[in-house]
Design a protein around this motif. Structure first.
Motif, PDB file in Angstrom:
ATOM      1  N   VAL A 395       0.839  -1.202   0.000  1.00  0.00           N
ATOM      2  CA  VAL A 395       0.000   0.000   0.000  1.00  0.00           C
ATOM      3  C   VAL A 395       0.869   1.245   0.000  1.00  0.00           C
ATOM      4  CG1 VAL A 395      -1.747   1.311   1.287  1.00  0.00           C
ATOM      5  CG2 VAL A 395      -1.911  -1.178   1.136  1.00  0.00           C
ATOM      6  N   LEU A 398       2.317   1.757  -3.338  1.00  0.00           N
ATOM      7  CA  LEU A 398       1.324   2.222  -4.293  1.00  0.00           C
ATOM      8  C   LEU A 398       1.103   3.730  -4.118  1.00  0.00           C
ATOM      9  CD1 LEU A 398      -0.852   1.579  -6.438  1.00  0.00           C
ATOM     10  CD2 LEU A 398      -2.450   1.142  -4.546  1.00  0.00           C
ATOM     11  N   THR A 479       3.403  -6.104  -5.263  1.00  0.00           N
ATOM     12  CA  THR A 479       2.229  -6.023  -6.150  1.00  0.00           C
ATOM     13  C   THR A 479       1.003  -5.532  -5.382  1.00  0.00           C
ATOM     14  OG1 THR A 479       1.661  -8.334  -5.716  1.00  0.00           O
ATOM     15  CG2 THR A 479       3.090  -7.901  -7.621  1.00  0.00           C
ATOM     16  N   PHE A 480       0.140  -4.847  -6.122  1.00  0.00           N
ATOM     17  CA  PHE A 480      -1.150  -4.435  -5.562  1.00  0.00           C
ATOM     18  C   PHE A 480      -2.199  -4.731  -6.620  1.00  0.00           C
ATOM     19  CE2 PHE A 480      -4.631  -1.562  -4.536  1.00  0.00           C
ATOM     20  CZ  PHE A 480      -4.728  -1.725  -3.172  1.00  0.00           C
ATOM     21  N   GLN A 481      -3.083  -5.648  -6.240  1.00  0.00           N
ATOM     22  CA  GLN A 481      -4.138  -6.099  -7.161  1.00  0.00           C
ATOM     23  C   GLN A 481      -3.534  -6.563  -8.493  1.00  0.00           C
ATOM     24  OE1 GLN A 481      -7.091  -2.989  -7.506  1.00  0.00           O
ATOM     25  NE2 GLN A 481      -7.802  -3.287  -5.366  1.00  0.00           N
ATOM     26  N   GLY A 482      -2.451  -7.317  -8.367  1.00  0.00           N
ATOM     27  CA  GLY A 482      -1.812  -7.956  -9.497  1.00  0.00           C
ATOM     28  C   GLY A 482      -0.914  -7.047 -10.306  1.00  0.00           C
ATOM     29  N   LYS A 483      -0.749  -5.784  -9.868  1.00  0.00           N
ATOM     30  CA  LYS A 483       0.095  -4.855 -10.620  1.00  0.00           C
ATOM     31  C   LYS A 483       1.351  -4.576  -9.809  1.00  0.00           C
ATOM     32  CE  LYS A 483      -1.808  -1.482 -12.797  1.00  0.00           C
ATOM     33  NZ  LYS A 483      -2.462  -0.160 -13.133  1.00  0.00           N
TER      34      LYS A 483
END
Length: 614
Positions: A395, A398, A479-483
């Motif tokens: 997080v 991100l 990664t965050f939500q696969g990104k």
């Protein structure tokens, strides 16, 4: 044919006067009353048949002159009565003028002729021809001991002791029959061509005691008979002698064999006699330090000035010498055994090698598997940590909130469990690191060798630091939500893993060594148990080889060794039944003596050699 250099001379060379007082090597005869002048002839008149170079004297055909000594001349002759080449000794004509000497020569020669011993020259005939006493004896095939010692080099210890043993036995036999030699010296000891057997010669001035001899008139007190270099103290003083006087001479001969020089030497007979009677010889241990103490004691006892302190008989001397020979044989056997590898050592070593090979292969395989398991465990642990740190900071990465990430990284590094920890944003810039100097700098991956790619996109590599330490590097994506929004690079020092692996190897090696040692020790004692019956069987075979056909093992065992024992006892019984009598000797043994004793029996064949004159 070699002739003794101190008493025998070729026929073409004039013989020195053996009665000269300045010749300590010559056999001396100094009577109590002066002798008439010496006459020139060396043989009775005899005859020369048909102009042949052979002179007939009595029944003997004289072939050649062998040599001359102080009392007699020795010729090579043929005895037609026994069809044999012999040595015949004629008393010097000068000594024949003295009736006492002629009578004594014949009496003592007849007494010597009654001696029958494997180490004493055989006398075939004694008598007179034209008033000249003679003694006909066997012609020996060998060389006198003084020729062997010509180089003045010591003889090997065992050879000297074997000669002494035979000499002691011969003299003990003669002394028991009332014969005292009185002229024991190297020139009167002939070693036969077999290289072992000796013969004592020249009983020409032997003394016959009343108890064991032929009786009659004894040697006059005041006569000095013998060779000065080898006389006993009582001989030099003209005192009465017995067998112990011969044993003193044996001591001189033994000393000379062991050192290469006589114990008493001088330029004149008078000085020599004083040395023999009063002075001790040079210490044997200084002349030859390698001699066993038992040998030195034998020589010292033989050379004691007082007869009561010497060996009292030839048997006593022979027993002492035989003990030395047995010790030498045992020492030689021990040295021979040392050159072989005992069965118990072979078996123990063989089993140790087998166990060591098996254990080494097993330990190597186990160590490899264990190291692989440890490495896999560490890699799983590192990958899990890298994925966890990436998840915890996803997080923040991100939202690009890097301050909390830096705080977290610094707190993690304080634990000391990690070598390095670096957080990189999506643009490849370092945003948090254990090394704060890297923050804000583009990330430069160190040179590393890739090891594996694990689940969750974690890549594992190994790289070496400047201090030569290896580090396992785990790189996991954030990664965050696969990104992907960044990366985490976690470094774990490999040193603890190496220490654990080394400890495991050391423990495995210790296990191998303990197991091998235990097997080797156990096999040593097991093989030693097997070796005992084998040694017992070998000892029994040695007894059989020495002619002791009545030897039996007589031990019952309920195994293969028991069968071998029974087979040996059966074989020994069969040999005893077949060869246990004197009529049929054991094949292969002949007249050979046992190993712990030198040969004393004569060879079946006899041929030419010199018989020593006085």
């Amino acid at each position: 044919m070699s002739l003794p250099s101190d008493t025998l001379h070729p026929a073409s060379t004039p013989a020195p006067d053996p009665d000269r007082p300045d010749d300590p090597d010559a056999t001396v005869v100094v009577p109590a009353t002066p002798l008439p002048p010496r006459v020139s002839q060396t043989l009775p008149t005899g005859s020369i048949a048909n102009g042949a170079p052979v002179r007939q004297v009595g029944r003997y055909q004289i072939i050649d002159l062998l040599g001359r000594g102080g009392m007699a001349t020795v010729f090579k002759a043929h005895d037609p009565d026994i069809d044999r080449i012999i040595a015949i000794k004629f008393l010097h004509a000068a000594l024949c003028e003295d009736e006492q000497y002629r009578t004594r020569f014949l009496r003592e020669a007849r007494a010597a002729g009654g001696l029958s011993h494997p180490n004493i020259v055989t006398v075939h005939d004694v008598g007179e021809i034209e008033g000249r006493p003679y003694m006909a004896m066997e012609l020996l095939d060998g060389e006198p001991l003084n020729d062997l010692m010509e180089s003045r080099q010591p003889l090997p210890l065992k050879e000297a002791m074997e000669i002494t043993l035979q000499l002691a036995r011969a003299l003990d036999y003669a002394h028991a029959r009332g014969i005292v030699h009185r002229d024991i010296k190297p020139a009167n000891i002939v070693r036969l061509k077999d290289g072992h057997t000796i013969k004592v010669t020249d009983f020409g001035i032997a003394h016959v005691s009343g108890a064991g001899g032929a009786g009659g008139e004894q040697t006059r007190v005041g006569d000095v008979l013998g060779t000065p270099q080898y006389m006993s103290p009582e001989q030099t003083l003209g005192s009465a002698v017995d067998g112990r006087s011969d044993l003193f001479s044996v001591g001189i001969v033994l000393y000379q064999m062991l050192t290469g020089q006589r114990p008493f030497e001088s330029d004149s007979i008078v000085a020599l006699a004083v040395k023999i009677a009063r002075e001790e010889p040079p210490a044997l241990n200084k002349q030859r330090p390698d001699l066993p103490p038992t040998v030195r004691r034998i020589v010292e006892r033989c050379l004691a000035k007082q007869p009561a302190k010497r060996f009292q008989s030839g048997k006593e001397l022979a027993d002492a010498v035989l003990k030395v020979l047995r010790d030498l044989d045992e020492e030689a056997r021990e040295k021979a055994r040392a050159r072989i590898v005992p069965l118990r050592v072979k078996w123990a070593g063989m089993m140790a090698l087998i166990v060591a090979a098996v254990m080494a292969a097993s330990a190597t395989l186990i160590s490899q598997r264990q190291n692989a398991a440890l490495t896999e465990q560490v890699m799983d642990y590192g990958a899990s940590l890298a994925r966890f740190i990436a998840a915890q900071n996803a997080v923040s990465a991100l939202e690009e909130e890097w301050v909390p990430v830096e705080v977290t990284v610094q707190e993690v590094m304080k634990s000391g469990d990690f070598q390095s920890l670096t957080v990189i944003d999506r643009g490849g810039v370092v945003r948090a690191a254990g090394d704060v100097a890297l923050v804000g700098q583009p990330y430069k991956a160190p040179s590393a060798s890739r090891l594996a790619a694990l689940a969750g996109g974690v890549n594992v590599a190994r790289h070496r630091l400047a201090n030569e330490e290896d580090v396992l590097q785990f790189e996991a994506p954030i990664t965050f939500q696969g990104k992907a929004v960044g990366r985490v690079v976690l470094g774990l020092a490999e040193k603890p893993l190496v220490r654990v692996a080394q400890l495991s190897q050391m423990l495995m090696l210790a296990l191998v060594l303990v197991t091998v040692a235990a097997v080797a020790v156990a096999m040593y004692f097991v093989a030693n148990w097997f070796a005992r019956p084998i040694k017992q069987l070998g000892d029994a075979m040695s007894e059989l080889a020495q002619g002791r056909l009545d030897h039996r093992i007589g031990e019952k065992r309920n195994d293969e060794f028991g069968l071998a024992y029974e087979a040996f006892d059966a074989m020994a019984a069969s040999l005893q039944a077949r060869y246990g009598t004197d009529e049929e000797p054991l094949p292969g043994t002949g007249d050979a003596p046992p190993p712990d004793s030198p040969p004393t029996e004569p060879l079946p064949r006899r041929s030419e050699a010199t018989s020593e004159p006085s």
